[in-house]
Design a protein around this motif. Sequence first.
Motif, PDB file in Angstrom:
ATOM      1  N   ALA A 118       0.864  -1.188   0.000  1.00 41.88           N
ATOM      2  CA  ALA A 118       0.000   0.000   0.000  1.00 41.88           C
ATOM      3  C   ALA A 118       0.894   1.230   0.000  1.00 41.88           C
ATOM      4  CB  ALA A 118      -0.904   0.000   1.222  1.00 41.88           C
ATOM      5  N   ASP A 119       0.485   2.242  -0.742  1.00 35.34           N
ATOM      6  CA  ASP A 119       1.211   3.508  -0.814  1.00 35.34           C
ATOM      7  C   ASP A 119       2.700   3.284  -1.081  1.00 35.34           C
ATOM      8  OD1 ASP A 119      -1.122   4.958  -0.348  1.00 35.34           O
ATOM      9  OD2 ASP A 119      -0.904   4.699   1.815  1.00 35.34           O
ATOM     10  N   ALA A 120       2.987   2.749  -2.237  1.00 32.99           N
ATOM     11  CA  ALA A 120       4.356   2.399  -2.615  1.00 32.99           C
ATOM     12  C   ALA A 120       4.907   3.381  -3.645  1.00 32.99           C
ATOM     13  CB  ALA A 120       4.386   0.988  -3.189  1.00 32.99           C
ATOM     14  N   TRP A 121       6.219   3.383  -3.742  1.00 31.48           N
ATOM     15  CA  TRP A 121       6.932   4.115  -4.789  1.00 31.48           C
ATOM     16  C   TRP A 121       7.651   3.072  -5.633  1.00 31.48           C
ATOM     17  CZ3 TRP A 121      11.987   4.595  -6.430  1.00 31.48           C
ATOM     18  CH2 TRP A 121      12.289   5.678  -7.255  1.00 31.48           C
ATOM     19  N   VAL A 122       7.560   3.187  -6.958  1.00 30.00           N
ATOM     20  CA  VAL A 122       8.096   2.178  -7.874  1.00 30.00           C
ATOM     21  C   VAL A 122       9.275   2.751  -8.649  1.00 30.00           C
ATOM     22  CG1 VAL A 122       7.534   0.632  -9.784  1.00 30.00           C
ATOM     23  CG2 VAL A 122       5.753   1.321  -8.188  1.00 30.00           C
ATOM     24  N   TRP A 123      10.386   2.003  -8.659  1.00 29.94           N
ATOM     25  CA  TRP A 123      11.546   2.389  -9.465  1.00 29.94           C
ATOM     26  C   TRP A 123      11.263   1.927 -10.886  1.00 29.94           C
ATOM     27  CZ3 TRP A 123      16.484   4.445  -8.152  1.00 29.94           C
ATOM     28  CH2 TRP A 123      17.415   4.448  -9.202  1.00 29.94           C
ATOM     29  N   ASP A 124      10.793   2.826 -11.721  1.00 29.52           N
ATOM     30  CA  ASP A 124      10.480   2.509 -13.117  1.00 29.52           C
ATOM     31  C   ASP A 124      10.486   3.810 -13.903  1.00 29.52           C
ATOM     32  OD1 ASP A 124       9.449   1.808 -15.587  1.00 29.52           O
ATOM     33  OD2 ASP A 124       7.873   0.542 -14.763  1.00 29.52           O
ATOM     34  N   MET A 125      11.505   4.007 -14.707  1.00 28.01           N
ATOM     35  CA  MET A 125      11.651   5.286 -15.399  1.00 28.01           C
ATOM     36  C   MET A 125      10.622   5.484 -16.501  1.00 28.01           C
ATOM     37  SD  MET A 125      15.196   4.955 -17.430  1.00 28.01           S
ATOM     38  CE  MET A 125      15.356   4.130 -18.986  1.00 28.01           C
TER      39      MET A 125
END
Length: 108
Positions: free
Chosen positions: A62-69
């Motif tokens: 939940a409420d995540a940040w994704v490393w994906d440019m």
Amino acid sequence: MSAEDLEKYETEMELKLYREYRDVVGLFKFVIETERRFYLTNDYELQVHSVQGEVFFEVSMADAWVWDMYRPARFVRKVRVLTFKDVNVEELAKTDLELPSDDAGFGR
């Protein structure tokens, strides 16, 4: 667009992504790494499933940040990942995230 232009664009995007990561990492408690993505989150659930001898993992965040440019928005309200590959969960130590102060002897 030439191959050189594309490489320059990707390099700029990776640098922008790294800077964003550096700005937000202190807001999170956990790093979750799968074979396809790298996530920062404060809340997750990891379940191991076995079906007919096959093992797979289900990770909910939940409420995540994704490393994906390539994503236009890297903050995600809910994430569910299913994978047959390894899942790495690491708790971030807040002391590891602090930058050294000027009193640490740098620049002297």
